[in-house]
Write an enzyme that holds these catalytic residues in place. Structure first.
Site, mmCIF file in Angstrom:
data_model
loop_
_atom_site.group_PDB
_atom_site.id
_atom_site.type_symbol
_atom_site.label_atom_id
_atom_site.label_comp_id
_atom_site.label_asym_id
_atom_site.label_seq_id
_atom_site.Cartn_x
_atom_site.Cartn_y
_atom_site.Cartn_z
ATOM 1 N N HIS A 75 0.954 -0.633 0.397
ATOM 2 C CA HIS A 75 -0.003 0.064 -0.316
ATOM 3 C C HIS A 75 1.245 1.262 0.039
ATOM 4 C CE1 HIS A 75 0.549 1.236 4.428
ATOM 5 N NE2 HIS A 75 0.072 -0.448 4.996
ATOM 6 N N ASP A 77 0.202 4.626 1.071
ATOM 7 C CA ASP A 77 -0.239 5.293 2.473
ATOM 8 C C ASP A 77 0.409 4.677 3.155
ATOM 9 O OD1 ASP A 77 -2.072 3.428 2.462
ATOM 10 O OD2 ASP A 77 -2.796 4.388 3.640
ATOM 11 N N ASP A 114 6.103 0.882 6.919
ATOM 12 C CA ASP A 114 4.853 0.920 6.795
ATOM 13 C C ASP A 114 4.087 1.230 5.701
ATOM 14 O OD1 ASP A 114 2.681 -0.666 7.351
ATOM 15 O OD2 ASP A 114 2.444 0.118 8.802
ATOM 16 N N GLU A 144 -4.651 2.088 2.891
ATOM 17 C CA GLU A 144 -4.846 0.997 3.721
ATOM 18 C C GLU A 144 -4.836 1.213 5.344
ATOM 19 O OE1 GLU A 144 -3.334 -2.212 5.814
ATOM 20 O OE2 GLU A 144 -2.704 -0.335 6.021
ATOM 21 N N GLU A 145 -4.056 2.775 5.683
ATOM 22 C CA GLU A 145 -4.139 2.972 6.837
ATOM 23 C C GLU A 145 -5.452 2.802 7.495
ATOM 24 O OE1 GLU A 145 -1.904 1.675 8.476
ATOM 25 O OE2 GLU A 145 0.087 1.319 7.408
ATOM 26 N N ASP A 168 3.647 -6.797 3.788
ATOM 27 C CA ASP A 168 3.206 -5.443 4.527
ATOM 28 C C ASP A 168 3.664 -6.638 5.952
ATOM 29 O OD1 ASP A 168 2.688 -3.271 5.665
ATOM 30 O OD2 ASP A 168 -0.012 -4.354 5.474
ATOM 31 N N HIS A 452 3.512 2.790 13.158
ATOM 32 C CA HIS A 452 2.256 4.091 13.252
ATOM 33 C C HIS A 452 2.929 4.448 14.860
ATOM 34 C CE1 HIS A 452 -0.681 1.319 11.922
ATOM 35 N NE2 HIS A 452 0.135 0.910 10.731
#
Length: 480
Positions: A75, A77, A114, A144-145, A168, A452
């Site tokens: 992904h 983003d 990530d 995705e996030e 991922d 994150h």
């Protein structure tokens, strides 16, 4: 040492190029254009679908035409989190990176490994001229996030690949064959405001680790929303609390690291003395797992209005009652969290309350059991609750051909068996699999820590291991 000098140079080169492009979730226009231009510059068939996913196709190398075709997927983003003392605009600036021993980090922000390392790896395969591989479709999804809307919007028939390799996963010794689904639970209410009658107190929680609200949810990390709720609740017995504002937490998929509540109480000094006793207990509780935790409780000033004592009590009791953390461990897979909730964001401003949650589970029924518990608590307090953004989990298929192949290659290459696992994160495989039920799927990747959060870092030797492993997989894909 510059990133361009570490191995594998081709991946870190592409990761640096990618990280120069702003790519917050739901604001991926720049990175979509970047990846589209990348594919077109290579002379490869490149398309952007109606939701913004980019698909780049590359023919098989000579002698690999009769092998099963592969979808390489990551992904575009990234989660955008920064430390409070860092001045950074994720919408206009590229990530500032540095090397610290065996790790690549960012300067006070999330790194975007990530899933940027997955994207950079796919870019490296696409531009290579000396890596054997079957026919490839590179699928770069968006958002995705914060909703997986890219995977959800991917239509049947857009892909022809027989095997999907999702890049991922964040432990290099894991082969992931299943994941949790999720649903957003949003709690809201509007309250009348009035001039506060009491003395103003400011409560601040900061210095927590944060982390991934799926992969780290079982580690006992502190949650600023829950800690603020405990401190506020402790004052209810002797104080008439009026809530002026709360600003705590951030994205649904990140464990909240810091937060501030501004309140009015009848006797500020008495409130501070009482809550300081609980503060000491909390600091002791978290001394091992949260060594950087700080709690500041002090007399303050505010010109803003507050919600009433009665409404404030409802909000505080709700914060104290919402489930946060592991809800149920899987009875079928050892050490796997089945269901959990992250109380991710609490915002009260001008009488408008919003509480954001992300509920996860690998079992749909328990996912909604948790969500309904949150709904029940909030509705008892007279709040409105909406479920949205639900996405399915990914059911493991441990006997699939691609899993057996990867286990064999890994064991022979690294002289140890990989861990074949399911994870408590939300991967896009479950969603894509709903439209492509016959496609074999597996997820793997290099080691990343602190995803994150601003502590996110990517392991350099692990990236080398992952790159070598991926090339061997592509070279050994079976015949159709």
């Amino acid at each position: 040492m510059a990133l361009s000098n570490i191995e594998p140079q081709i991946i870190w080169k592409n990761f640096s190029k990618l990280n120069a492009v702003p790519r917050p979730s739901k604001k991926e226009e720049k990175v979509i254009a970047f990846i589209k231009g990348f594919g077109e510059d290579l002379g490869l068939e490149t398309t952007v679908d109606e939701v913004g996913n980019v698909i780049i196709k590359k023919p098989a190398t000579a002698g690999m035409e009769n092998r099963k075709s592969i979808v390489l997927q990551s992904h575009l983003d990234m989660v955008c989190q920064k430390n409070n003392d860092v001045n950074f605009d994720f919408e206009t600036e590229g990530i500032k990176m540095e090397i610290d021993g065996d790790w690549v980090k960012a300067k006070g922000t999330t790194l975007g490994a990530d899933n940027g390392l997955g994207v950079a790896t796919i870019m490296s395969i696409l531009e290579s001229s000396d890596i054997p591989h079957p026919a490839l479709e590179a699928l770069f999804t968006i958002d995705e996030e914060t909703g997986m809307t890219g995977a959800i919007g991917l239509k049947p028939g857009q892909l022809q690949g027989e095997i999907l390799l999702n890049l991922d996963t964040e432990e290099d010794d894991e082969i992931d064959i299943g994941c949790a689904g999720g649903v957003d639970v949003t709690i809201t209410q509007n309250y009348a405001t009035e001039a506060p009658k009491g003395q103003t107190v400011r409560i601040e929680v900061k210095g927590l680790q944060g982390g991934h609200s799926g992969m780290d949810i079982h580690k006992g990390f502190g949650n600023s929303n829950i800690i603020l709720g405990r401190l506020l609740y402790s004052g209810l017995e002797k104080q008439n609390i009026e809530l002026i504002s709360i600003d705590s937490g951030g994205l649904r998929n990140a464990i909240p690291r810091e937060g501030v509540a501004i309140i009015a109480v009848r006797n500020a000094q008495e409130f501070i003395e009482e809550t300081t006793l609980l503060k000491k207990d909390i600091l002791e509780e978290f001394a091992t797992v949260e060594p950087g935790i700080q709690i500041n409780i002090e007399i303050s000033t505010s010109s803003d209005k507050a919600i009433s004592e009665a409404d404030s009590k409802k909000v505080i009791l709700t914060l104290k009652s919402l489930h946060n953390g592991v809800y149920r461990m899987s009875p079928d897979v050892a050490d796997l969290v089945e269901a959990s909730n992250n109380v991710a964001r609490v915002e009260l401003k001008g009488g408008e309350l919003k509480i954001l949650n992300l509920t996860r589970s690998s079992v749909d029924s328990s996912k909604y059991s948790v969500a309904e518990q949150l709904k029940s608590v909030a509705e008892l307090a007279g709040m409105d609750v909406v479920f949205s953004g639900s996405y399915p989990g990914w059911k493991p298929k441990p006997g699939s051909e691609i899993v057996k192949l990867m286990e064999k290659i890994y064991t022979e290459k690294f002289s140890e068996k990989p861990h074949v696992v399911a994870c408590h994160a939300g991967l896009e495989c479950g969603i894509i699999g709903a439209n492509y039920p016959d496609m074999e799927m597996v997820s793997f990747g290099p080691t990343i820590r602190g995803a994150h959060s601003p502590d996110e870092k990517a392991n350099i030797p692990s990236a080398q291991k992952f790159w070598s492993f991926l090339k061997d997989i592509l070279a050994n894909i079976p015949q159709k």
